[in-house]
Design an enzyme around this catalytic site. Structure first.
Site, PDB file in Angstrom:
ATOM      1  N   GLY A  49       0.791  -1.225   0.000  1.00  0.00           N
ATOM      2  CA  GLY A  49       0.000   0.000   0.000  1.00  0.00           C
ATOM      3  C   GLY A  49       0.821   1.271   0.000  1.00  0.00           C
ATOM      4  O   GLY A  49       0.268   2.365  -0.025  1.00  0.00           O
ATOM      5  N   HIS A  50       2.146   1.161   0.022  1.00  0.00           N
ATOM      6  CA  HIS A  50       2.989   2.369   0.157  1.00  0.00           C
ATOM      7  C   HIS A  50       4.215   2.285  -0.729  1.00  0.00           C
ATOM      8  O   HIS A  50       5.298   1.988  -0.242  1.00  0.00           O
ATOM      9  CB  HIS A  50       3.417   2.518   1.611  1.00  0.00           C
ATOM     10  CG  HIS A  50       3.921   3.881   1.967  1.00  0.00           C
ATOM     11  ND1 HIS A  50       5.241   4.262   1.828  1.00  0.00           N
ATOM     12  CD2 HIS A  50       3.279   4.961   2.462  1.00  0.00           C
ATOM     13  CE1 HIS A  50       5.391   5.508   2.246  1.00  0.00           C
ATOM     14  NE2 HIS A  50       4.218   5.954   2.638  1.00  0.00           N
ATOM     15  N   PHE A  51       4.240   2.526  -1.861  1.00  0.00           N
ATOM     16  CA  PHE A  51       3.159   2.712  -2.826  1.00  0.00           C
ATOM     17  C   PHE A  51       3.312   1.613  -3.861  1.00  0.00           C
ATOM     18  O   PHE A  51       4.445   1.354  -4.282  1.00  0.00           O
ATOM     19  CB  PHE A  51       3.261   4.078  -3.494  1.00  0.00           C
ATOM     20  CG  PHE A  51       3.325   5.212  -2.496  1.00  0.00           C
ATOM     21  CD1 PHE A  51       2.181   5.643  -1.833  1.00  0.00           C
ATOM     22  CD2 PHE A  51       4.528   5.814  -2.193  1.00  0.00           C
ATOM     23  CE1 PHE A  51       2.247   6.693  -0.923  1.00  0.00           C
ATOM     24  CE2 PHE A  51       4.590   6.857  -1.271  1.00  0.00           C
ATOM     25  CZ  PHE A  51       3.460   7.296  -0.640  1.00  0.00           C
TER      26      PHE A  51
END
Length: 147
Positions: A49-51
Site C-alpha cells: 500500500g505504500h506505494f
C-alpha cells in the site's frame, strides 16, 4: 558484541511484521553506541500500500527501526537478562529528518548513541543510512517500563 536475530528476539517484544532490526553488528558499551541493519526486501507487507507502483518504506517505520535499535542499546547497557519483564516504549521523536527514500533492495543501516537517562526516560541520537549516505535522523525518547 554482536547480536543475531535470536538474540534480538530475546530482547525486543516485537515480532513479524513489526520487528525491524535483522542484526546488530556492533555494540560498543564504552562509547554507548550500537550499529545494526534492516534488509529491506520487495516482499515487505507495507509495500502493498505504500506505494504499489513506486514502493517506498514509510518514514514512520524507519523511525520505528531506529527506535528498536535504540531499545536494544538500552537493554544491553542495562544488562537485560532472560526473563526480565521490562520493555522500552517509544515515547517521542525530535529533530526528525528524512533525506532520501528507502526502497526495496536497500540495506537500512541503523546507528544509535545513548545521550541521557533520567527516571527511566532514555534519549538516543539515531541515524539511518543506505550505502553510506544518511537517509534519516532523529532524537528518540524511550520509556523503560516493567510489564
Amino acid at each position: 558484541m554482536k547480536l543475531d536475530i535470536e538474540d534480538i528476539r530475546g530482547l525486543l517484544p516485537q515480532r513479524y511484521p513489526m520487528l525491524l532490526v535483522d542484526r546488530i553488528v556492533n555494540v560498543d558499551l564504552d562509547a554507548n553506541t550500537i550499529d545494526g541493519y534492516k534488509n529491506v526486501t520487495a516482499n515487505e507487507e507495507f509495500f502493498n500500500g505504500h506505494f504499489p507502483e513506486h514502493p517506498v518504506m514509510p518514514g514512520v517505520l524507519i523511525i520505528e527501526a531506529m527506535a528498536q535499535a535504540a531499545g536494544l542499546l538500552g537493554f544491553t547497557m542495562g544488562k537485560k537478562q532472560p526473563g526480565d519483564n521490562s520493555v522500552y516504549y517509544f515515547a517521542g521523536a525530535d529533530q526528525v529528518r528524512f533525506r532520501q527514500p528507502v526502497v526495496p533492495g536497500d540495506r537500512l543501516d541503523l546507528h544509535a548513541e545513548f545521550i541521557a537517562e533520567k527516571r527511566g526516560i532514555w534519549k538516543f541520537s539515531c541515524q539511518g543510512s543506505v550505502d553510506g549516505k544518511i537517509v534519516s535522523s532523529a532524537v528518540i525518547t524511550c520509556a523503560k517500563k516493567e510489564i
